[in-house]
Write an enzyme that holds these catalytic residues in place. Sequence first.
Site, mmCIF file in Angstrom:
data_model
loop_
_atom_site.group_PDB
_atom_site.id
_atom_site.type_symbol
_atom_site.label_atom_id
_atom_site.label_comp_id
_atom_site.label_asym_id
_atom_site.label_seq_id
_atom_site.Cartn_x
_atom_site.Cartn_y
_atom_site.Cartn_z
ATOM 1 N N ARG A 23 5.951 -11.771 5.405
ATOM 2 C CA ARG A 23 5.316 -11.663 6.716
ATOM 3 C C ARG A 23 5.840 -12.748 7.629
ATOM 4 N NH1 ARG A 23 -0.863 -10.290 4.801
ATOM 5 N NH2 ARG A 23 -0.263 -8.525 3.510
ATOM 6 N N HIS A 36 -8.239 -0.992 -1.000
ATOM 7 C CA HIS A 36 -7.224 -2.035 -1.163
ATOM 8 C C HIS A 36 -7.982 -3.267 -1.634
ATOM 9 C CE1 HIS A 36 -4.568 -0.116 2.055
ATOM 10 N NE2 HIS A 36 -5.759 0.399 2.309
ATOM 11 N N LYS A 42 -14.314 -4.469 5.242
ATOM 12 C CA LYS A 42 -13.971 -5.173 3.994
ATOM 13 C C LYS A 42 -15.013 -6.197 3.611
ATOM 14 C CE LYS A 42 -11.303 -8.604 6.516
ATOM 15 N NZ LYS A 42 -10.233 -9.571 6.509
ATOM 16 N N CYS A 87 0.794 -1.242 0.000
ATOM 17 C CA CYS A 87 0.000 0.000 0.000
ATOM 18 C C CYS A 87 0.827 1.294 0.000
ATOM 19 C CB CYS A 87 -0.974 0.038 1.171
ATOM 20 S SG CYS A 87 -1.364 -1.537 1.910
ATOM 21 N N HIS A 117 -4.537 -0.782 -5.519
ATOM 22 C CA HIS A 117 -5.028 0.315 -4.693
ATOM 23 C C HIS A 117 -5.720 1.317 -5.587
ATOM 24 C CE1 HIS A 117 -2.026 -1.612 -2.139
ATOM 25 N NE2 HIS A 117 -2.905 -1.358 -1.197
ATOM 26 N N GLN A 158 1.159 -10.919 -3.729
ATOM 27 C CA GLN A 158 -0.260 -10.541 -3.728
ATOM 28 C C GLN A 158 -0.638 -10.003 -5.094
ATOM 29 O OE1 GLN A 158 -0.126 -7.597 -0.487
ATOM 30 N NE2 GLN A 158 -1.781 -8.765 0.438
ATOM 31 N N ASP A 196 -2.274 -7.441 -5.950
ATOM 32 C CA ASP A 196 -2.725 -6.306 -5.170
ATOM 33 C C ASP A 196 -3.147 -5.144 -6.068
ATOM 34 O OD1 ASP A 196 -3.227 -5.094 -2.806
ATOM 35 O OD2 ASP A 196 -1.142 -4.849 -2.197
HETATM 36 ZN ZN LIG Z 1 -3.137 -2.238 0.590
#
Ligand SMILES: [Zn+2]
Length: 616
Positions: A342, A490, A444, A313, A364, A360, A362
């Site tokens: 992680r 996200h 979410k 992010c 945004h 990910q 991912d």
């Molecule tokens: Zn994010």
Amino acid sequence: MTLLELARKEGKAKVAIAARVDGVVTDLARPLPDGAKVEWVLPSDPDGVEVLRHSTAHVMAAAVKELFPEALITIGPAIENGFYYDFDVETPFTPEDLVRIEERMREIVKADHPFVREEATKGQARVLFPGEPYKEELLADIPDETVSLYRMGNFLDLCRGPHVPGTARVGAFHLMNTAGAYWRGDSKNKMLTRIYGIAFASKKELDEHLRILEEIKKRDHRKIGRELDLFSVTDEIGPGLILWHPKGSVVRRVMEDFWREEHAKAGYDLVFSPHIARLDLWRISGHTDFYRQAMFSPIDVEGQEYQLKPMNCPFHIQIYKSRMRSYRDLPIRYAELGTVYRYEPSGTLHGLLRVRGFTQDDAHLFLRPDQLDDEIFTLLDFTLFVLRAFGFERYDIYLSTRPEKYAGSLEHWDLAESALRKALERKGIPFEVDPGEGVFYGPKIDIKIKDMLGRSWQCSTIQVDFNNPERFDATYVADDGAPRRAIMIHRALMGSLERFFGVLVEHYAGAFPVWLAPVQADVVPVTEKQNAFAGEVVAMLRAGGFRSEGDFRNEKLGYKIRESQMNKVPYALVVGEREAEVKMVSPRRRGGEQLPPMPVEAFIERLRGESVNRTE
Ligand SMILES: [Zn+2]
Ligand SMILES: [Zn+2]
């Protein structure tokens, strides 16, 4: 009158194994209270099967005490699909012991000992369990002065009940395995030996459950990953860190290509960002406050602390902030296949499903408030489209709301929750609310996909965030010329490529659909004389954009076909003397179906069609 007598009168004594008396599940041997509302509990009811499972635990403990009198008894609850009982024994039970215990259990069932409830004071009860320290400890913890005991044959246990009337009424059961378990789940306590069993109302259900367990074992992605040479995890690299082998990498590349193409079409900009960044970035984002336990320790670089990234992010926010944004520029959508790291305790790591480094899918999104509702709605559609392409048609959807530990204002939380809810309602898909399960920065939508065996996997997530734009001061110039705070979303569709790949392997049991298969067609010459033509076929397929390999070994045809099938290659193209003469191939599907001979071009067209339709 007892409940059992009432059951006899109503002709239910043969089917009921307990009764619900004013809502409380009760032994049939107990008296019928005046004016009570009685419902019969059948073995097939959720309550009934629990009584049955727990009663089976007593039967098992009785069998263990007979065969191993020195074993100390503790507790034995019903669990999902069965039961367990923990024993304190010198040496853990062997698989042979389990067979003997199960045999003894069957004898106890045959004898149909009744479960007899007795009541005693705690003082009296203590005397009844000589040399059983765990029972003594349990007794000491019970606040009431009077406790209930159940006698079944020679076996007495401290228990609240209820149980089936007699041992003949326990259902179909099977002892599965043993495991170490600390007394009361506390690692400071002694390690006990737990025996797990499964129990169902009928043999049919038990067999079905065993069949599913067998199927789960067969589909284990770690096993298939080894057999098909897809990936590995090695001690030298470190636990939870995945090596993608060439065949697995092909699947990943196809997943990524599809993902990139569809994101470009859907108006996303694809970006890249580094794997480490200054720790300060994570202080601003709040990760050091809210997420520290999942982050690796910082790295010292020339006196500055750097952090291996747990999320993408802040990088995308920095790209957004690299220039002035106008209300006309929004929405801006940055997508990245971003690899994050992680910290997960080594004991929780599991193949591809739980790892320490993963990529990910991912993105945004930066929006104006008036764009929020539509953007979430479009996003939901896009997510379900991507999941469908991979063959997932069934899912459970959850709306996760504000957790106890949260950042940002209540007003923003409410606005975000309502936007997510509205999108789900507009889409008309059923969802459940998961109270308090939101992320620290916002609520979410989570989508759990269901695989071939009906198991649920958390993959997609859509999260609204008013908090990070504030922390990083991400703004745009509104139509009145004033700066306004952007709203962020996200989202990840597959979630983690590693995990999604693991789920795909289990879903398809390694037999990927044509578009994902590492090798789509093996070309198998019948004898060496057809090697030249087989080579041409491979070259034609590859030139057409397909993944093909030739098996030119001097082996028997049947052997080569079997191996192609074991590698789960969708097609084996047999090339014999006749085929080579007329430039045709005889395709054989992975399942064994034989297709008529066809020109290579016709087969290529067929592959093309199946790749476009994806789930074929
Ligand atoms: Zn994010
Ligand atoms: Zn019990």
